[in-house]
Design an enzyme around this catalytic site. Structure first.
Site, PDB file in Angstrom:
ATOM      1  N   SER A   1       0.822  -1.203   0.000  1.00  0.00           N
ATOM      2  CA  SER A   1       0.000   0.000   0.000  1.00  0.00           C
ATOM      3  C   SER A   1       0.864   1.264   0.000  1.00  0.00           C
ATOM      4  CB  SER A   1      -0.957  -0.037   1.195  1.00  0.00           C
ATOM      5  OG  SER A   1      -2.000   0.872   1.020  1.00  0.00           O
TER       6      SER A   1
ATOM      7  N   ASP B   1      -6.072   2.285  -3.769  1.00  0.00           N
ATOM      8  CA  ASP B   1      -7.292   2.239  -2.962  1.00  0.00           C
ATOM      9  C   ASP B   1      -7.471   3.517  -2.136  1.00  0.00           C
ATOM     10  OD1 ASP B   1      -5.341   1.778  -1.045  1.00  0.00           O
ATOM     11  OD2 ASP B   1      -6.186  -0.091  -0.282  1.00  0.00           O
TER      12      ASP B   1
END
Length: 461
Positions: free
Chosen positions: A104, A253
């Site tokens: 991430s 995301d």
């Protein structure tokens, strides 16, 4: 070197000794545990795999594929992809689970295995514990030579994901085209560099200035989309006389915007703005986690709907959304969860809804931002010695403020009219995180300092 085993997956720094970093041995061990768990749980021998563009991705990808094949599992390899794309692909491929290789927003030396269930959603706490227990016992049964799994490379999900976004009733392509936005994007040299330009083109945006859209994993700055890491796009938006800037993290995301004057829209307000647009068109409830801005609650209640807070963590937000039948939710880190598409944070969905909202609003992005309640979040932490009883400490703070509205679903959150403070223990370090929010920076920081002094008083520091 660091290796963090959590119920949502396994992450660590590349290299070092096995057990102390995300080494090939650790990758194989945890992949074997998850693959075995999927087969035991679902009887389904198919797993979807995708990765972001970080430098270690190919190496980790090869290890994961080989391990899953060794278990007799068929691998649907999406290659360079995004977290939400893999989430969409798992149920579409009728797979037993999914693995996303991404750390991430962590820097380039990190990588991770994010684990999805057969619905394409992050596995639950209980499921995660089962996977970790399996990894520790190492009781894996590998397939014999005639039953090895096959690998199917599938590059169709970029278009499938975009098509799914375009099909959302609240995405108005004509309104976006008519607005003729000029947009600067920063995709931090990861897979957003493939997906975001393709999405914008499909939405009819023709004037796009690309920063760092080469998916080679060489992050040009710290990849977490915080203001201090976004100075370059801020200058470029002004230089290009653009309408706005769009920033995503390496696995796409998280989403944040830059105003036309180079100032930050604020990642906390990504969800607020998108929820505002959705609520104007669909009555329903909203959810965010306890550490997210109160502005979402204000916007939700103004629309005559109900807001609920969950514990921190995407799986907790999703569970609360399902329990309260929420039409939109997410986290204050720029994560949009829109069930009309799927239960996962998705920057592509967020971009399409936000641009529709901005196009219909008809004024600048900074004016849109100023239309929302103004809050400031102060983020602090206090370091404790490992042997300290954090639960008892939080209990004593709770007792001190028992006459205020408070929640203990995730640490301790205390409310004071329109201000709040949230104390929660870190899962990885002996620290308490202290987040406070108020209508201006000084009040937020004063509140945090007051709680920190209370803690020091309790501890006799």
């Amino acid at each position: 070197m660091t290796l963090i085993k959590s119920i949502s997956g396994i992450r660590g720094t590349i290299g070092g000794q096995a057990g102390n970093g995300l080494t090939p041995i650790d990758v194989v061990k945890f992949t074997a545990a998850f693959g075995s768990w999927v087969v035991q749980k679902t009887g389904n021998k198919k797993i979807v795999l995708g990765r972001d563009a970080r430098i270690s991705g190919e190496m980790v990808n090869n290890l994961v594929i080989g391990t899953l094949q060794g278990l007799g599992i068929e691998v649907i390899d999406l290659g360079l992809s995004t977290t939400p794309t893999v989430e969409i692909a798992v149920p579409a491929e009728q797979a037993g689970g999914g693995i996303i290789l991404t750390a991430s927003h962590n820097p380039k030396q990190w990588n991770a295995l994010k684990l999805l269930n057969s619905d394409g959603e992050f596995i639950s706490d209980a499921d995660g514990k089962e996977v970790l227990d399996l990894a520790e016992s190492a009781s894996f049964e590998f397939a014999d030579v005639d039953k090895l799994g096959k690998v199917i490379k599938n590059d169709t999900y970029l278009q499938k994901h975009i098509d799914k976004v375009l099909a959302l009733p609240l995405v108005d392509i004509e309104a976006i085209k008519k607005a003729d936005f000029k947009i600067v994007i920063d995709c931090v040299n990861s897979t957003g560099g493939i997906f975001i330009p393709a999405l914008l083109k499909a939405l009819g945006v023709t004037r796009v200035v690309e920063l760092y859209c080469t998916p080679d994993g060489h992050f040009p700055h710290n990849p977490e989309p915080l203001p201090e890491n976004l100075t370059e796009i801020s200058k470029e938006v002004q230089k290009q006389n653009a309408d706005l800037g769009i920033v995503v993290d390496p696995d796409v995301d998280r989403l944040c915007f830059v105003n036309e004057d180079g100032s930050m829209f604020g990642e906390e307000y990504t969800l607020v703005a998108v929820a505002d647009y959705v609520l104007k068109n669909t009555p329903g409830n909203t959810v965010s986690n306890l550490s997210s801005t109160r502005a979402l609650r204000d916007v939700t209640e103004k629309a005559g709907s109900e807001y609920n807070a969950s514990a921190v963590g995407e799986v907790n937000v999703v569970n609360k959304m399902k329990a309260t039948n929420a039409i939109i939710g997410g986290e204050g880190n720029g994560g949009i969860i829109y069930p009309e598409s799927h239960y996962g944070r998705d920057a592509l969905v967020g971009i399409a809804l936000f641009l529709t909202h901005l196009a219909k609003f008809g004024k600048s992005i900074s004016i849109l931002r100023s239309s929302y309640p103004q809050y400031h979040i102060s983020k602090n932490k206090i370091t404790l010695t490992p042997e300290m009883d954090i639960d008892n400490l939080l209990k004593q703070v709770e007792e001190k403020y028992k006459n205020q509205p408070y929640s203990t679903i995730d640490g301790l959150k205390i409310e004071f009219d329109k201000t709040w403070v949230h104390l929660r223990r870190s899962n990885t370090e002996p620290i308490i995180r202290i987040y406070s929010e108020a209508e201006n920076e000084t009040i937020a920081e004063n509140l945090a300092n007051k709680i920190i002094s209370d803690i020091k008083e309790i501890l006799h520091l």
